[in-house]
Design a protein around this motif. Structure first.
Motif, mmCIF file in Angstrom:
data_model
loop_
_atom_site.group_PDB
_atom_site.id
_atom_site.type_symbol
_atom_site.label_atom_id
_atom_site.label_comp_id
_atom_site.label_asym_id
_atom_site.label_seq_id
_atom_site.Cartn_x
_atom_site.Cartn_y
_atom_site.Cartn_z
ATOM 1 N N HIS A 1 80.911 24.979 -50.204
ATOM 2 C CA HIS A 1 81.951 25.981 -50.007
ATOM 3 C C HIS A 1 81.825 27.028 -51.102
ATOM 4 C CE1 HIS A 1 84.156 23.162 -47.327
ATOM 5 N NE2 HIS A 1 83.528 22.292 -48.079
ATOM 6 N N ASP A 2 82.011 28.301 -50.719
ATOM 7 C CA ASP A 2 81.969 29.338 -51.739
ATOM 8 C C ASP A 2 83.258 29.358 -52.548
ATOM 9 O OD1 ASP A 2 80.247 31.428 -49.414
ATOM 10 O OD2 ASP A 2 79.450 30.142 -50.983
ATOM 11 N N GLN A 3 84.356 29.120 -51.846
ATOM 12 C CA GLN A 3 85.647 29.206 -52.507
ATOM 13 C C GLN A 3 86.634 28.285 -51.790
ATOM 14 O OE1 GLN A 3 87.999 32.960 -52.417
ATOM 15 N NE2 GLN A 3 87.214 33.240 -54.485
ATOM 16 N N LEU A 4 87.396 27.555 -52.570
ATOM 17 C CA LEU A 4 88.421 26.692 -51.982
ATOM 18 C C LEU A 4 89.776 27.221 -52.405
ATOM 19 C CD1 LEU A 4 86.679 23.311 -52.786
ATOM 20 C CD2 LEU A 4 86.989 24.274 -50.504
ATOM 21 N N ASP B 1 95.475 16.952 -57.370
ATOM 22 C CA ASP B 1 94.552 16.403 -56.365
ATOM 23 C C ASP B 1 93.623 17.491 -55.813
ATOM 24 O OD1 ASP B 1 95.688 13.939 -56.677
ATOM 25 O OD2 ASP B 1 96.939 14.044 -54.882
ATOM 26 N N PHE B 2 94.157 18.707 -55.647
ATOM 27 C CA PHE B 2 93.341 19.827 -55.157
ATOM 28 C C PHE B 2 92.207 20.137 -56.144
ATOM 29 C CE2 PHE B 2 92.720 24.512 -55.413
ATOM 30 C CZ PHE B 2 92.020 24.677 -54.220
ATOM 31 N N THR C 1 92.644 29.309 -56.388
ATOM 32 C CA THR C 1 91.300 29.285 -55.803
ATOM 33 C C THR C 1 90.333 28.679 -56.815
ATOM 34 O OG1 THR C 1 90.954 31.554 -56.528
ATOM 35 C CG2 THR C 1 91.508 31.261 -54.237
ATOM 36 N N CYS C 2 89.413 27.884 -56.291
ATOM 37 C CA CYS C 2 88.382 27.262 -57.120
ATOM 38 C C CYS C 2 87.023 27.748 -56.634
ATOM 39 C CB CYS C 2 88.411 25.743 -56.965
ATOM 40 S SG CYS C 2 89.887 24.978 -57.624
ATOM 41 N N LEU D 1 108.064 21.659 -58.958
ATOM 42 C CA LEU D 1 107.474 20.693 -59.900
ATOM 43 C C LEU D 1 106.918 19.464 -59.187
ATOM 44 C CD1 LEU D 1 110.026 20.860 -62.870
ATOM 45 C CD2 LEU D 1 107.730 21.851 -62.776
ATOM 46 N N LYS D 2 107.541 19.081 -58.070
ATOM 47 C CA LYS D 2 107.046 17.884 -57.379
ATOM 48 C C LYS D 2 105.642 18.111 -56.806
ATOM 49 C CE LYS D 2 108.927 18.754 -52.871
ATOM 50 N NZ LYS D 2 109.333 18.406 -51.611
ATOM 51 N N ASN D 3 105.226 19.388 -56.670
ATOM 52 C CA ASN D 3 103.890 19.678 -56.142
ATOM 53 C C ASN D 3 102.789 19.646 -57.200
ATOM 54 O OD1 ASN D 3 104.611 19.917 -53.465
ATOM 55 N ND2 ASN D 3 105.107 22.107 -53.640
ATOM 56 N N LEU D 4 103.144 19.387 -58.460
ATOM 57 C CA LEU D 4 102.118 19.349 -59.514
ATOM 58 C C LEU D 4 101.054 18.290 -59.216
ATOM 59 C CD1 LEU D 4 104.343 19.808 -62.704
ATOM 60 C CD2 LEU D 4 102.684 21.442 -61.795
ATOM 61 N N SER D 5 101.469 17.172 -58.622
ATOM 62 C CA SER D 5 100.479 16.129 -58.312
ATOM 63 C C SER D 5 99.556 16.582 -57.168
ATOM 64 C CB SER D 5 101.159 14.803 -57.975
ATOM 65 O OG SER D 5 101.963 14.937 -56.829
ATOM 66 N N VAL D 6 100.086 17.385 -56.234
ATOM 67 C CA VAL D 6 99.254 17.918 -55.141
ATOM 68 C C VAL D 6 98.210 18.887 -55.722
ATOM 69 C CG1 VAL D 6 99.282 19.214 -52.957
ATOM 70 C CG2 VAL D 6 101.225 17.730 -53.555
ATOM 71 N N ILE D 7 98.658 19.693 -56.693
ATOM 72 C CA ILE D 7 97.755 20.644 -57.360
ATOM 73 C C ILE D 7 96.650 19.888 -58.102
ATOM 74 C CG2 ILE D 7 97.638 22.378 -59.212
ATOM 75 C CD1 ILE D 7 100.533 23.246 -58.238
#
Lengths: 113, 144
Positions: free
Chosen positions: B3-6, B22-23, B66-67, B14-20
């Protein structure tokens, strides 16, 4: 994050598992404050199952240590995983907290105090 | 498949910090990066915590991450439309101070800078805040 607490010989062992980040730091702060209100100021925090810590977690620990020290209590830390230990190192927290390899050696630290 | 970019668009909660986290972890593995992901995860977590708490003042909004791999760097770009918040405006943490004198703030930004090779911030009235964090992958990138 899960927080388990048990009292062994007047020392409270607080075991953490999962992630100690800005989302969960408030839960730990509440738990520790409830112990301090009940005059439980000799604590070991067991990090064996803790996978992750951010500055929000470090901040709660620092504030808690300041509170118990004022009342001549102490908080000792045990079983830090390498990544967690590295965050402590970078933040300079290894100079502030007494850190032990096991809960047993941490509790001996209280006996010898 | 490479992938060029994810990209991840996520609510600033704050509850989404764990989702971030994992991403970041899954992006690094999709790019074939073998390096330990915890340094980048921690730096991104600190940046996103600041966005949620200060740029959006806890009132919510969207964070876009984006990564990508540029040359030999793993690059994470974090965008938000909250208040302008420049991490470098926060005074540095007093790491040498003893317990009594130690201030509680500034630590997250210090960790970000220590864990990444470069952190740069920009603000644009149209695009909002942009934080670009770069980690050099010397000898750590797997060849496809």
């Amino acid at each position: 994050m899960e927080i388990l607490e048990k009292n062994i010989n007047n020392i409270d062992v607080v075991s953490l598992s999962g992630r100690l980040d800005a989302y969960s730091a408030g839960d730990l702060e509440k738990k520790l404050d409830s112990l301090f209100e009940a005059a439980h100021i000799q604590l070991i925090i067991n990090f064996e199952q803790l996978e992750y810590i951010s500055s929000s977690g470090l901040r709660v620990l620092l504030a808690a240590l300041k509170k118990v020290k004022r009342q001549h209590g102490d908080i000792k830390l045990a079983c830090l995983k390498p990544n967690v230990k590295e965050v402590f190192n970078i933040a300079g927290f290894t100079q502030i907290f007494n850190i032990f390899d096991t809960v047993e050696t941490a509790s001996k630290g209280f006996e010898n105090a | 498949m490479t992938h060029d970019q994810l990209e991840l668009n996520i609510d600033a909660k704050l509850k989404n910090l764990s989702v971030i986290a994992d991403f970041i972890s899954s992006s690094m593995s999709q790019f074939g990066i073998e390096a330990d992901d915890f340094e980048v995860q921690t730096a991104v977590d600190e940046a996103c915590t600041n966005i949620i708490k200060y740029a959006y003042s806890g009132e919510g909004g969207i964070i876009t991450l984006t990564c990508e791999v540029r040359d030999n760097d793993f690059v994470v770009t974090i965008r938000d439309r909250g208040k302008p918040f420049d991490p470098s405006s926060v005074p540095p943490s007093d790491l040498g101070a003893d317990l009594d004198k130690r201030r509680i703030g500034g630590l997250g930004i210090y960790l970000m800078r220590r864990l990444m090779d470069d952190v740069s911030y920009s603000f644009d009235a149209k695009k909002g805040n942009t934080l670009v964090m770069r980690k050099t992958l010397t000898g750590k990138k797997q060849k496809h």
